[in-house]
Design an enzyme around this catalytic site. Structure first.
Site, PDB file in Angstrom:
ATOM      1  N   ALA A   1     -23.545  50.217 -31.379  1.00 42.69           N
ATOM      2  CA  ALA A   1     -23.773  50.423 -32.815  1.00 42.69           C
ATOM      3  C   ALA A   1     -23.094  51.727 -33.224  1.00 42.69           C
ATOM      4  CB  ALA A   1     -25.264  50.515 -33.111  1.00 42.69           C
ATOM      5  N   LYS A   2     -22.993  51.960 -34.506  1.00 41.68           N
ATOM      6  CA  LYS A   2     -22.510  53.252 -34.996  1.00 41.68           C
ATOM      7  C   LYS A   2     -22.959  53.423 -36.426  1.00 41.68           C
ATOM      8  CE  LYS A   2     -19.806  56.558 -33.318  1.00 41.68           C
ATOM      9  NZ  LYS A   2     -19.520  56.805 -31.912  1.00 41.68           N
ATOM     10  N   GLY A   3     -23.110  54.657 -36.854  1.00 40.11           N
ATOM     11  CA  GLY A   3     -23.482  54.938 -38.238  1.00 40.11           C
ATOM     12  C   GLY A   3     -22.649  56.068 -38.786  1.00 40.11           C
TER      13      GLY A   3
END
Ligand code: GLU
Length: 418
Positions: free
Chosen positions: A104-106
């Site tokens: 994931a990444k934000g």
């Protein structure tokens, strides 16, 4: 470069590796599409009482092998395409390392240096509240990335815990030690790049002391890496930050440079010492050094400058610093490119140790952390080199092939719902 898509870059790399493994499209198609993309807009009250609206993202690329995992960056150039690519890289990074996570990444589209400390805290807390429905220790665990650090992780942990009504340490990694952080985590990515350099050079019969290094980026990754290389007796001829770089053929005094930039948050363009030359970031890519380590942002070694690279090895401390087109040029020049999903996996490996310590409510000592990091990373490096030998491909394709095998097997074992 306008029109450049980091995500298209990733899809091309995944597809190439899948073809090398003769996978059918059914086997890898799910990895071409992120599982979940969240885009949020939210208000933050500024110090002068005006409201500003910020845009943020959290992309969960894959959860085949476990909860999604990956950092959060604060950067004015972030957009959904970049975050999708970064999330996919996390899936492959965790699979190569063999740790039980997806990717994931934000990001929040913001220049944090333009905000006050209080504004930054309010922005972080509100962004956390916006993504809270999809994160959690069993779902998706954020961590630091560009322009975020332990303090920001502390705010995220506290905000999430307040929303839940009880303390949840395992919701983020890279926290300060006092609230469940792990020894060794702040240095882990830089240490991992150093271990990767040591091992990959050793496979060519060379030691860290025998070669010269150029490091792009003096943040958490590049700064720690340069310090560790220097302590291991390596010669670092060039380093750079956002303002440009410095070069010295006999080797730079890294502790002095780190003291200069970290103490008062100064930039390298203002650093001076005898016999150093000031260079641009473009010149750093082509600097006289045996090993080039891009440890800043994506899209740095491109079709435009790949031919100018003098290094024999590129070890990717950053995520996605080399484009697909540059890879081809480098390969034809015989440059060995050690890919990001292997070279910079030290951070997420020690994040995994932090999460395990949180779940078990215990603490490991720093020697154990560093030893375990070394073991996991060396195993991953050996797996990738073995695969490169078997398939006769680049290290990047080999790393993706190692990861793809694990991801495809996990998907097969789970089957398709419903
Ligand atoms: N942001 C780091 C990376 O790109 C660390 C991620 C993590 O620890 O989850 O690998």
């Amino acid at each position: 470069m306008s029109g450049y898509s980091s995500y298209e870059n990733v899809v091309t790399t995944i597809t190439n590796a899948a073809k090398t493994l003769n996978l059918s499209e059914n086997e890898y198609i799910s990895l071409i599409y992120p599982e979940r993309e969240l885009k949020v807009s939210f208000p933050v009250k500024m110090d002068d009482s005006t409201l500003r609206i910020f845009e943020g993202y959290r992309v969960q690329h894959s959860s085949f092998r476990g909860p999604c995992k990956g950092g959060i960056r604060f950067h004015p150039d972030s957009d959904i395409d970049e975050v999708k690519a970064l999330a996919a890289w996390m899936t492959f990074k965790c699979a190569v390392a063999g740790i039980p996570y997806g990717g994931a990444k934000g990001a929040v589209k913001v220049d944090p240096s333009a905000l006050s400390h209080d504004e930054l805290e309010r922005l972080t807390r509100r962004y956390t509240a916006m993504i809270a429905p999809i994160i959690g220790p069993e779902r998706d665990i954020p961590a630091p990335d560009i322009n975020t650090n332990g303090e920001v992780m502390g705010w995220i942990m506290d905000t999430y815990s307040m929303l839940k009504g009880y303390t949840v340490t395992g919701v983020v990694t890279g926290k300060p030690l006092d609230i469940g952080g792990s020894l060794g985590r702040p240095e882990a990515t830089g240490r991992g790049v150093m271990i990767t350099a040591r091992e990959c050079l050793r496979k060519s019969g060379v030691s860290l002391k025998d070669v010269t290094f150029a490091v792009q980026g003096m943040g958490n990754v590049g700064g720690t890496l340069a310090k560790l290389l220097y302590e291991h007796g390596a010669t670092i001829t060039a380093v750079s930050d956002v303002s440009g770089g410095v070069y010295k053929a006999e080797g730079l005094n890294i502790p002095e440079i780190l003291g200069f930039i970290n103490g008062k948050k100064r930039l390298l363009r203002d650093y001076d010492a005898s016999c150093i030359a000031h260079i641009t970031n473009a010149e750093l890519i082509a600097a006289d050094a045996d090993v080039l380590i891009p440890a800043a942002i994506e899209n740095q070694v491109t079709a435009e400058n790949a031919a100018s690279v003098k290094a024999k090895w590129i070890i990717e401390g950053a995520n996605g610093p080399t484009t697909v087109a540059a890879d081809e040029i480098l390969e034809s020049k015989g440059v060995v490119v050690v890919p990001d999903i292997l070279a910079n996996s030290g951070g997420v490996i020690v994040s995994y140790f932090e999460w395990v310590q949180n779940i078990q409510s215990l603490m490991w000592d720093e020697d154990e952390i560093n030893r375990s990091l070394d073991n996991i990373l060396c195993k991953a490096i050996n797996d990738v080199y073995r695969c490169r030998g078997e398939l006769g491909v680049s290290l990047r394709t080999a790393a993706y092939a190692v990861a793809l095998n694990k991801l495809v097997n996990a998907k097969k074992a789970r089957g398709i719902f419903p």
